[in-house]
Write a protein that holds these residues in place. Structure first.
Motif, PDB file in Angstrom:
ATOM      1  N   PHE A   1       0.663  -1.229  -0.137  1.00 23.92           N
ATOM      2  CA  PHE A   1      -0.083  -0.118   0.032  1.00 23.92           C
ATOM      3  C   PHE A   1       0.747   1.459  -0.075  1.00 23.92           C
TER       4      PHE A   1
ATOM      5  N   ASP B   1       4.855   0.604  -3.248  1.00 24.97           N
ATOM      6  CA  ASP B   1       4.371  -0.107  -4.485  1.00 24.97           C
ATOM      7  C   ASP B   1       5.626  -0.458  -5.366  1.00 24.97           C
TER       8      ASP B   1
ATOM      9  N   LYS C   1       4.691  -0.090  -9.810  1.00 26.50           N
ATOM     10  CA  LYS C   1       3.895   1.287  -9.815  1.00 26.50           C
ATOM     11  C   LYS C   1       3.326   1.301 -11.502  1.00 26.50           C
TER      12      LYS C   1
ATOM     13  N   LYS D   1       0.872  -3.411 -15.559  1.00 26.01           N
ATOM     14  CA  LYS D   1      -0.600  -3.856 -15.811  1.00 26.01           C
ATOM     15  C   LYS D   1      -0.496  -5.196 -16.076  1.00 26.01           C
TER      16      LYS D   1
ATOM     17  N   ASP E   1      -5.345   8.638  -2.338  1.00 23.17           N
ATOM     18  CA  ASP E   1      -4.734   7.939  -3.211  1.00 23.17           C
ATOM     19  C   ASP E   1      -5.458   7.428  -4.646  1.00 23.17           C
TER      20      ASP E   1
ATOM     21  N   ARG F   1      -5.911   4.920  -6.259  1.00 20.54           N
ATOM     22  CA  ARG F   1      -6.517   3.545  -6.488  1.00 20.54           C
ATOM     23  C   ARG F   1      -7.893   3.449  -5.863  1.00 20.54           C
ATOM     24  N   TRP F   2      -8.246   4.492  -4.909  1.00 19.12           N
ATOM     25  CA  TRP F   2      -9.707   4.290  -4.464  1.00 19.12           C
ATOM     26  C   TRP F   2     -10.829   4.983  -5.137  1.00 19.12           C
ATOM     27  N   LYS F   3     -10.733   4.410  -6.436  1.00 21.83           N
ATOM     28  CA  LYS F   3     -11.534   4.978  -7.416  1.00 21.83           C
ATOM     29  C   LYS F   3     -13.101   4.722  -7.202  1.00 21.83           C
TER      30      LYS F   3
ATOM     31  N   GLN G   1      -9.288  -2.857  -4.394  1.00 27.25           N
ATOM     32  CA  GLN G   1      -9.158  -1.921  -5.456  1.00 27.25           C
ATOM     33  C   GLN G   1      -7.723  -1.816  -5.821  1.00 27.25           C
ATOM     34  N   HIS G   2      -6.667  -1.929  -5.048  1.00 29.23           N
ATOM     35  CA  HIS G   2      -5.211  -2.272  -5.372  1.00 29.23           C
ATOM     36  C   HIS G   2      -5.329  -3.072  -6.804  1.00 29.23           C
TER      37      HIS G   2
ATOM     38  N   SER H   1      -6.548  -1.627  -9.768  1.00 27.87           N
ATOM     39  CA  SER H   1      -5.812  -0.732 -10.625  1.00 27.87           C
ATOM     40  C   SER H   1      -4.510  -1.280 -11.229  1.00 27.87           C
ATOM     41  N   LYS H   2      -4.173  -2.728 -11.041  1.00 30.28           N
ATOM     42  CA  LYS H   2      -3.068  -3.268 -11.536  1.00 30.28           C
ATOM     43  C   LYS H   2      -3.436  -4.119 -12.809  1.00 30.28           C
TER      44      LYS H   2
END
Length: 503
Positions: free
Chosen positions: A253, A256, A259, A262, A285, A287-289, A304-305, A308-309
Motif C-alpha cells: 500500500f 508499491d 507502480k 498492468k 490515493d 487507487r480508491w476509484k 481496489q489495489h 488498479s493493476k
C-alpha cells in the motif's frame, strides 16, 4: 535413493521438531527450509556435473556450463556430499554457514537471502547432523523434479510451520483452484502479497502441464515480511523461476514496487480483515476509484489495489473472508455497489470451512474481469456467476479439509469455464450449486454477493416414499425425541434436588 518412502513426512517432522528446544518455530523454520534449499541445488548440480564428466570436455567446474541450463553452480565445500561427510562434526553449523555464503557468492541473485546462522550455540549440532542425514534423499535430480519431491517437502513444512506459528499460508488446493480457473497461459502474473510464492509455482506448473513454455509468463510480486520475502526468493530460485519480487520486502500500500505494472492475471490471498494498514496516509490515493476503504479493514483496499493493476483485458482471482460479500460497514457496501455497477465482478465462489491450517474463518473467492466483452470469451457483461461450493471437499484429518483435484477443483473450474467460454459447451444453472445472475437480480438483493442467496436450495432426489407417510414417520420420531428430552430434564432436576437445588 531416488524417491521419498511412505511416511517420510512424519519422520522428517519428528526429526525437525527435535531441533526446537529453546528455538522458536519461526527460527527453526529457516533452519529446515535452508537445508532443503541446499540439498536441492546440490542434487541438480551433481546431476549436471556427472553429465559434463561423461562428455569429457573438462567443463565440470566451469560455472557457465551450469548457468546456461538453469542450474546453480555449487562450490565444492557447499555440495551435499561434503556437508554430509562433516555432518557429525561439532563445527557442522559453521560448515553449513560457509556453504550458504559460497552459494550466494556464486549466484548474485541470492545475495543476502540464504540463512546463515547454523553455527549459533543455541542450535543443537548433534540434532543438526541427524537432520542432514534425514534429508539425504534426492530432491533436485530430473526424476525428483518430475515427481516434484521438492514441492511436496516444501509444502509439507510450510503447512506444518503455519499450524505452529499461526502464519498465513495458502493451502495448495486453493492455489490450484485459482490457477485452474484463471488459466494463466501467457502474460504478466502478479501477486501483491506473494508470501512464499505458491501462486507463481502453480502458475508455472499449469503452463508446463499444458505444453506451454515457462518463459511465456512473467512473474511480479511483493511481500511485506522480510523473512517470507527471502523464503519466496529461495522458492523461486530452486525451481528456476525468474520472478521480479522487488529488491527487498516492502509494504504494497505504501511502497508499491511495481507502480507501472498492468497485469494480465492477478492471484492473491491477502491477509484477512487487516486492521492497521495506514489508511490515514492514503486518503487521496488514486487507487480508491470506487470509494475510500475503511481504516479498520483493508479488504476493499486490496480489491481496489488489484483492480488498479489489471490490464485492459486482465482478470483477477483472490481469496477474502466471507464478510466481504455482504458487509455494509464504513463505506464497504457503497464500494461493492460501485464495483458491481461498473460490471467488474465476474464470479463469486463460497468455499467449505476448515481449508486453512490456521484459521476457521469461512472464505470465498472473488473473480474480477476488467472487460467482460473480451472477444476471446462469451460476452457475459451484465451477469455474475455464483458458485456455492461449501459442500465440496473431504476431511484430510480431524481438523483440516482439502479440495480434491479431480473431483472438487475440476467441478468448480469446469463450471466457470463453461459459463465463460463459448467453446466449452452450454452452461446451465444447477440448483443449490451455481447460478448466472443478472445485475438486476443483484440489485434486488441490495448488492449482496453471497452465492446462497442466488443458487437456491439443492433439490432432494425423490425416494419414492409418499409425502403423508414420510410426515407421519417424522412426526412420530420427533415426538419420541421430545419424550426422551422431558425424561432427561426430569432426571436432571431430581439429581440437582438431591444436592439442595430447587426448581
Amino acid at each position: 535413493m531416488s524417491s521419498v518412502k511412505l511416511g517420510w513426512e512424519d519422520k522428517l517432522w519428528s526429526m525437525a521438531d527435535k531441533l526446537r528446544g529453546n528455538i522458536e518455530a519461526s527460527e527453526y523454520k529457516h533452519v529446515i527450509l535452508g537445508l532443503v534449499f541446499l540439498k536441492y541445488v546440490s542434487d541438480a548440480f551433481e546431476e549436471r556435473y556427472n553429465q559434463l564428466v561423461e562428455e569429457g570436455n573438462g567443463f565440470e567446474e566451469e560455472r557457465d556450463a551450469y548457468t546456461e541450463v538453469g542450474v546453480f553452480f555449487v562450490p565444492p565445500k557447499a555440495r551435499w556430499d561434503f556437508i554430509k561427510k562433516n555432518a557429525k562434526k561439532e563445527e557442522n553449523g559453521q560448515i553449513i554457514d560457509d556453504a550458504m555464503v559460497a552459494i550466494e557468492r556464486e549466484n548474485a541473485g541470492l545475495k543476502g537471502v540464504l540463512p546463515k546462522d547454523y553455527g549459533r550455540p543455541a542450535l543443537d549440532k548433534f540434532k543438526l547432523g541427524e537432520l542432514v542425514d534425514m534429508l539425504s534423499f534426492k530432491m533436485g535430480d530430473e526424476e525428483s523434479r518430475v515427481k516434484d519431491i521438492l514441492g511436496r517437502v516444501y509444502e509439507f513444512f510450510l503447512g506444518k510451520f503455519g499450524k505452529i506459528e499461526g502464519t498465513f499460508y495458502t493451502p495448495p488446493s486453493i492455489v490450484k483452484l485459482l490457477v485452474e480457473m484463471l488459466q494463466p497461459y501467457k502474460g504478466r502474473v502478479y501477486d501483491p502479497c506473494c508470501g512464499s510464492g505458491g501462486m507463481f509455482v502453480q502458475s508455472q506448473k499449469f503452463v508446463e502441464e499444458h505444453s506451454g513454455r515457462r518463459d511465456d509468463i512473467h512473474i511480479y510480486g511483493q511481500e511485506y515480511t522480510a523473512t517470507t520475502w527471502k523464503m519466496c526468493k529461495m522458492n523461486l530460485a530452486i525451481r528456476g523461476i525468474d520472478g521480479n519480487i522487488g529488491e527487498r520486502d516492502a509494504d504494497t500500500f505504501h511502497n508499491d514496487v511495481h507502480k507501472r505494472l498492468k497485469a494480465d492475471y492477478i492471484m492473491a490471498n491477502p491477509p484477512f480483515n487487516m486492521k492497521d494498514w495506514g489508511a490515514n496516509r492514503l486518503q487521496e490515493d488514486v487507487r480508491w476509484k470506487y470509494g475510500m476503504p475503511p481504516a479498520n479493514n483493508a479488504n476493499y483496499a486490496w480489491i481496489q489495489h488489484m483492480i488498479s493493476k489489471l490490464s485492459p483485458n486482465g482478470v483477477a482471482g483472490f481469496v477474502l473472508a466471507n464478510g466481504s460479500m455482504s458487509t455494509n460497514t464504513s463505506n464497504e457496501g457503497e464500494i461493492r455497489k460501485n464495483l458491481i455497477e461498473d460490471d467488474l465482478v465476474d464470479c463469486i465462489v463460497t468455499l467449505p470451512g476448515q481449508l486453512f491450517y490456521t484459521t476457521q474463518i469461512p472464505v470465498c473467492l472473488w473473480f474480477i474481469a476488467k472487460n467482460k466483452r473480451d472477444r476471446r470469451f462469451r460476452d457475459r457483461s451484465g451477469e455474475i456467476l455464483f458458485i456455492d461450493a461449501r459442500k465440496l471437499g473431504y476431511m484430510e484429518d480431524r481438523t483440516h479439509k482439502i479440495l480434491d483435484d479431480e473431483k472438487d477443483i475440476k467441478k468448480i473450474a469446469d463450471t466457470y469455464h463453461s459459463w465463460r467460454n463459448a467453446e466449452e459447451g452450454e452452461y446451465e444453472d444447477v440448483k443449490g450449486f451455481c447460478k448466472s445472475a443478472t445485475l438486476d437480480e443483484v440489485r434486488e438483493h441490495e448488492y449482496i454477493l453471497t452465492p446462497g442467496r442466488y443458487v437456491g436450495i439443492e433439490e432432494v432426489e425423490d425416494d419414492g416414499e409418499p409425502f403423508d407417510e414420510k410426515m407421519t414417520k417424522l412426526t412420530e420420531e420427533l415426538a419420541e425425541l421430545f419424550a426422551k428430552s422431558r425424561h432427561l430434564e426430569d432426571e436432571i432436576k431430581k439429581n440437582l434436588g438431591g444436592i439442595g437445588y430447587e426448581f
